[in-house]
Enzyme design. Structure first.
Site, PDB file in Angstrom:
ATOM      1  N   ALA A 139       1.025  -1.287   0.202  1.00  0.00           N
ATOM      2  CA  ALA A 139      -0.001  -0.079   0.058  1.00  0.00           C
ATOM      3  C   ALA A 139       1.009   1.098   0.060  1.00  0.00           C
ATOM      4  CB  ALA A 139      -1.078   0.096   1.366  1.00  0.00           C
ATOM      5  N   VAL A 140       0.508   2.296   0.046  1.00  0.00           N
ATOM      6  CA  VAL A 140       1.174   3.528   0.015  1.00  0.00           C
ATOM      7  C   VAL A 140       2.442   3.702   1.082  1.00  0.00           C
ATOM      8  CG1 VAL A 140       1.371   6.225   0.106  1.00  0.00           C
ATOM      9  CG2 VAL A 140      -0.863   4.987  -0.602  1.00  0.00           C
TER      10      VAL A 140
ATOM     11  N   ASN B 255       3.286  -8.402  -2.633  1.00  0.00           N
ATOM     12  CA  ASN B 255       2.126  -7.876  -2.153  1.00  0.00           C
ATOM     13  C   ASN B 255       1.090  -9.160  -2.481  1.00  0.00           C
ATOM     14  OD1 ASN B 255       0.428  -5.285  -1.137  1.00  0.00           O
ATOM     15  ND2 ASN B 255      -0.843  -6.429  -2.568  1.00  0.00           N
TER      16      ASN B 255
ATOM     17  N   SER C  73      -1.979  -9.114  -3.532  1.00  0.00           N
ATOM     18  CA  SER C  73      -2.605  -9.153  -4.633  1.00  0.00           C
ATOM     19  C   SER C  73      -1.556  -8.368  -5.612  1.00  0.00           C
ATOM     20  CB  SER C  73      -3.815  -8.094  -4.658  1.00  0.00           C
ATOM     21  OG  SER C  73      -3.605  -7.184  -3.927  1.00  0.00           O
TER      22      SER C  73
ATOM     23  N   ASN D 270       2.054  -0.259  12.920  1.00  0.00           N
ATOM     24  CA  ASN D 270       1.841   0.213  14.126  1.00  0.00           C
ATOM     25  C   ASN D 270       1.160  -1.092  15.341  1.00  0.00           C
ATOM     26  OD1 ASN D 270       2.525   2.851  14.407  1.00  0.00           O
ATOM     27  ND2 ASN D 270       0.779   3.532  13.467  1.00  0.00           N
TER      28      ASN D 270
ATOM     29  N   SER E  20       7.574   6.319  11.709  1.00  0.00           N
ATOM     30  CA  SER E  20       6.964   7.197  12.115  1.00  0.00           C
ATOM     31  C   SER E  20       7.174   8.552  11.139  1.00  0.00           C
ATOM     32  CB  SER E  20       7.089   8.318  13.424  1.00  0.00           C
ATOM     33  OG  SER E  20       6.360   9.362  13.551  1.00  0.00           O
ATOM     34  N   GLY E  21       6.209   9.152  10.584  1.00  0.00           N
ATOM     35  CA  GLY E  21       6.406  10.297   9.411  1.00  0.00           C
ATOM     36  C   GLY E  21       5.335  10.319   8.233  1.00  0.00           C
TER      37      GLY E  21
ATOM     38  N   LYS F  14       6.897   3.938  19.965  1.00  0.00           N
ATOM     39  CA  LYS F  14       6.206   4.422  18.706  1.00  0.00           C
ATOM     40  C   LYS F  14       4.765   4.545  19.367  1.00  0.00           C
ATOM     41  CE  LYS F  14       4.741   5.565  14.636  1.00  0.00           C
ATOM     42  NZ  LYS F  14       3.339   5.778  14.664  1.00  0.00           N
TER      43      LYS F  14
ATOM     44  N   HIS G 194       4.903   7.735  21.154  1.00  0.00           N
ATOM     45  CA  HIS G 194       5.192   8.989  20.393  1.00  0.00           C
ATOM     46  C   HIS G 194       3.858   9.316  19.695  1.00  0.00           C
ATOM     47  CE1 HIS G 194       5.057  10.009  16.151  1.00  0.00           C
ATOM     48  NE2 HIS G 194       6.126  10.867  16.359  1.00  0.00           N
ATOM     49  N   ASN G 195       2.866   8.364  19.319  1.00  0.00           N
ATOM     50  CA  ASN G 195       1.683   8.348  19.075  1.00  0.00           C
ATOM     51  C   ASN G 195       0.766   9.240  20.077  1.00  0.00           C
ATOM     52  OD1 ASN G 195       2.676   7.321  16.959  1.00  0.00           O
ATOM     53  ND2 ASN G 195       0.529   6.538  16.232  1.00  0.00           N
TER      54      ASN G 195
ATOM     55  N   GLU H 209       1.474  12.860  20.142  1.00  0.00           N
ATOM     56  CA  GLU H 209       0.872  13.384  18.959  1.00  0.00           C
ATOM     57  C   GLU H 209      -0.481  13.727  19.150  1.00  0.00           C
ATOM     58  OE1 GLU H 209       1.725  10.832  15.196  1.00  0.00           O
ATOM     59  OE2 GLU H 209      -0.572  10.839  15.158  1.00  0.00           O
TER      60      GLU H 209
ATOM     61  N   LYS I 246      -7.070   5.565  14.932  1.00  0.00           N
ATOM     62  CA  LYS I 246      -6.711   4.146  14.410  1.00  0.00           C
ATOM     63  C   LYS I 246      -6.338   3.160  15.930  1.00  0.00           C
ATOM     64  CE  LYS I 246      -5.515   4.217   9.871  1.00  0.00           C
ATOM     65  NZ  LYS I 246      -5.011   5.751   9.454  1.00  0.00           N
TER      66      LYS I 246
ATOM     67  N   ARG J  40     -11.108  12.967  21.325  1.00  0.00           N
ATOM     68  CA  ARG J  40     -11.502  12.457  20.131  1.00  0.00           C
ATOM     69  C   ARG J  40     -12.675  11.827  19.945  1.00  0.00           C
ATOM     70  NH1 ARG J  40      -6.212  10.754  16.258  1.00  0.00           N
ATOM     71  NH2 ARG J  40      -4.955  12.371  16.827  1.00  0.00           N
TER      72      ARG J  40
HETATM   73  C1  6PG Z   1       3.318   8.405  12.339  1.00  0.00           C
HETATM   74  C2  6PG Z   1       1.515   8.539  12.662  1.00  0.00           C
HETATM   75  C3  6PG Z   1       0.860   7.347  12.144  1.00  0.00           C
HETATM   76  C4  6PG Z   1      -0.408   7.097  12.786  1.00  0.00           C
HETATM   77  C5  6PG Z   1      -1.439   7.602  11.633  1.00  0.00           C
HETATM   78  C6  6PG Z   1      -2.941   7.428  12.176  1.00  0.00           C
HETATM   79  O1  6PG Z   1       4.007   8.419  13.320  1.00  0.00           O
HETATM   80  O2  6PG Z   1       3.397   8.440  11.089  1.00  0.00           O
HETATM   81  O3  6PG Z   1       1.322   8.553  14.077  1.00  0.00           O
HETATM   82  O4  6PG Z   1       1.643   6.113  12.659  1.00  0.00           O
HETATM   83  O5  6PG Z   1      -0.793   5.812  13.106  1.00  0.00           O
HETATM   84  O6  6PG Z   1      -1.161   8.693  11.112  1.00  0.00           O
HETATM   85  O7  6PG Z   1      -3.059   7.906  13.363  1.00  0.00           O
HETATM   86  P1  6PG Z   1      -4.387   7.926  14.174  1.00  0.00           P
HETATM   87  O8  6PG Z   1      -5.579   7.413  13.427  1.00  0.00           O
HETATM   88  O9  6PG Z   1      -4.201   7.228  15.472  1.00  0.00           O
HETATM   89  O10 6PG Z   1      -4.541   9.449  14.433  1.00  0.00           O
END
Ligand code: 6PG
Length: 483
Positions: A16-17, A37, A39, A107, A133-134, A187, A190-191, A194, A265, A292
């Site tokens: 995927a991307v 992949n 598919s 993740n 991350s990024g 990580k 980190h989120n 974030e 997520k 949220r």
């Molecule tokens: C990162 C981001 C990434 C994150 C998505 C969705 O470090 O690149 O934290 O891993 O999971 O951007 O995040 P949420 O749906 O939890 O906001």
């Protein structure tokens, strides 16, 4: 260019991307990259669109994919966390040989990673849970990478991960975090940081919008200006972009067209749950997760609006606009500082709980670039931990303490303003309460202990002598020492 016969230094499963961008990043940095992949269309699309960017070796079966890797084989899984990841791990563990390395770049929940590392090790292979991350841009141009797993895997993986990671002042934004689930744990935190960062930025935006009566485009300019000072960071930078953006269809500010229900997520939620389990007050992170959830409780919100709950708010602030904007900037800096401080506390507690020996300086170093929470003040955080790796709390570092001298009054003024205006500010307010609780001489916990002893005989400690005590509440109210 794709050369079927050449063996690949690294492989990516899941195109995927994020996976495709990571594969392109490896290829652009001189690696021959095996790609697979489930598919095959996605594999074909990658080669068709970007095959010229470097050496790719596409495969249509896991077995061919594994066979196209040079030993010790290194394969990164970039598929959805959960069952899909388990399925690919099983396929790779089956097809690979002893000493090969399976990396989960998704993740994943760190407890899943701990389990997987044990299972894969029992099958003779190495398993590395790596936080990446990024976002999509980071995967392509330089993420921050947080690999856990065995130290010996890092010896093999280090150079190739350093070849694609972001780089700040010549230092790659990747290092070995610690064993088994340590990488996915940091990580996760980190989120969490974030989430708190994004929420308090949103609270600052609301205050400027509805407290100072500013329009999104004007607020965008304020964020652009803030991004050249202490708040210099990726999230401040993109906030200015989002607030400046007009809706392509109506020409209205895009932020006014977007439904105000935040998705998640789950990584921030995991951070909050883990903080509760470890007993670490990650108040800003938890409040941002609740914010949220509340934003998405549309039916209840509608009922509350239709129910016309009493507001009790003032009409407008009687403040100088420029001064108010500066107050909000300083309060935002203070609340961000608390969010990072709490996040580092959770990492310290997790490291002690799981025996990982995570070094906060490593995180402050690799989070300076590539990741979503990259921020100028991470240099200061690294300096703080360089000065004292055992800081009891980040905000007790002399530099940050001196910063707080300048932030505390505006921070209080902003929380008061938000309260008077009826503007929700859960992270601004909870961070200030956390700060006041931390520095308080006495907390109401004394009364709570009395209440607990009253109804549950749960006993209490005294301030004036050792031991555990109880009052005979239902009897003569005498004091007894229970140990
Ligand atoms: C990162 C981001 C990434 C994150 C998505 C969705 O470090 O690149 O934290 O891993 O999971 O951007 O995040 P949420 O749906 O939890 O906001």
């Amino acid at each position: 260019m794709t050369d079927k016969n050449e063996l690949a230094q690294i492989g990516v499963v899941g195109l995927a991307v994020m996976g495709s961008n990571l594969a392109r990043n490896f290829a652009r940095n001189g690696n021959t990259v095996a790609v697979y992949n489930r598919s095959p269309e996605k594999t074909h699309a990658l080669i068709e669109a970007h095959g010229e960017e470097g050496n790719f070796v596409p495969s249509e079966t896991i077995e061919d994919f594994v066979a196209s890797l040079e030993r010790p084989r290194k394969a990164i899984i970039m598929v959805k966390a959960g069952k899909a990841t388990d399925a690919v791990i099983d396929q790779l563990a089956e097809a690979m040989d002893d000493g090969d390395i399976i990396i989960d770049g998704g993740n994943a929940l760190f407890t899943d990673t701990i389990r997987r590392e044990k299972d894969v090790a029992a099958r003779g292979k190495h398993f590395v849970g790596a936080g990446i991350s990024g976002g999509e841009e980071g995967a392509l141009n330089g993420p921050a990478i947080m690999p856990g797993g065995p130290k010996e895997s890092w010896e093999t993986l280090g150079p190739i991960l350093e070849s694609i990671a972001a780089n700040v002042d010549g230092t790659p934004c990747v290092t070995h975090i610690g064993p088994d689930g340590a990488g996915h744990f940091v990580k996760m935190v980190h989120n969490g940081i974030e989430y708190a960062d994004m929420q308090v930025i949103g609270e600052a935006y609301q205050l400027l919008r509805y407290g100072a009566g500013m329009e999104p485009a004007e607020i965008a300019e304020v964020f652009r200006e803030w991004n050249s000072g202490d708040l210099d960071s990726y999230l401040i930078e993109i906030t200015a972009e989002v607030l400046a953006q007009k809706d392509p269809e109506t020409g209205a500010p895009l932020v006014d067209i977007i439904v105000d229900a935040a998705g998640q997520k789950g990584t921030g939620r995991w951070t909050a749950i883990n903080g509760l389990e470890l007993g670490v007050p990650i108040t800003g992170i938890a409040e941002s997760v609740f914010a949220r959830a509340l934003s998405s409780s549309t039916a209840q919100r509608r009922a509350a609006q239709e129910g016309q709950l009493p507001a009790g708010t003032i009409k407008a602030l009687d403040v100088d606009k420029a001064e108010f904007i500066e107050d909000v900037r300083r309060a935002l800096y203070a609340a961000k500082l608390i969010a990072y401080s709490q996040g580092f506390d959770e990492i310290k507690a997790g490291s002690e709980e799981f025996g990982w020996d995570v070094d906060p300086r490593d995180l402050a170093t690799i989070w300076r670039g590539g990741c979503i929470i990259r921020a100028k003040f991470l240099d200061r955080i690294r300096a703080a931990y360089d000065n004292n790796a055992d800081l009891p709390a980040l905000i007790l570092d002399p530099y940050f303490k001196s910063e707080l001298e300048d932030l505390i009054d505006p921070w209080r003024r902003v929380v008061v303003a938000a309260t008077q205006l009826g503007l929700p500010a859960p992270v601004f307010a909870s961070s200030l309460s956390y700060y006041d609780s931390l520095r308080a001489e006495r907390l109401p916990a004394a009364l709570i202990q009395g209440q607990r002893d009253f109804f549950g005989a749960h006993t209490f400690k005294r301030t004036d002598k050792p031991g555990t005590f109880h009052i005979e509440w239902s009897g003569d109210r005498s004091l007894t020492q229970t140990d």
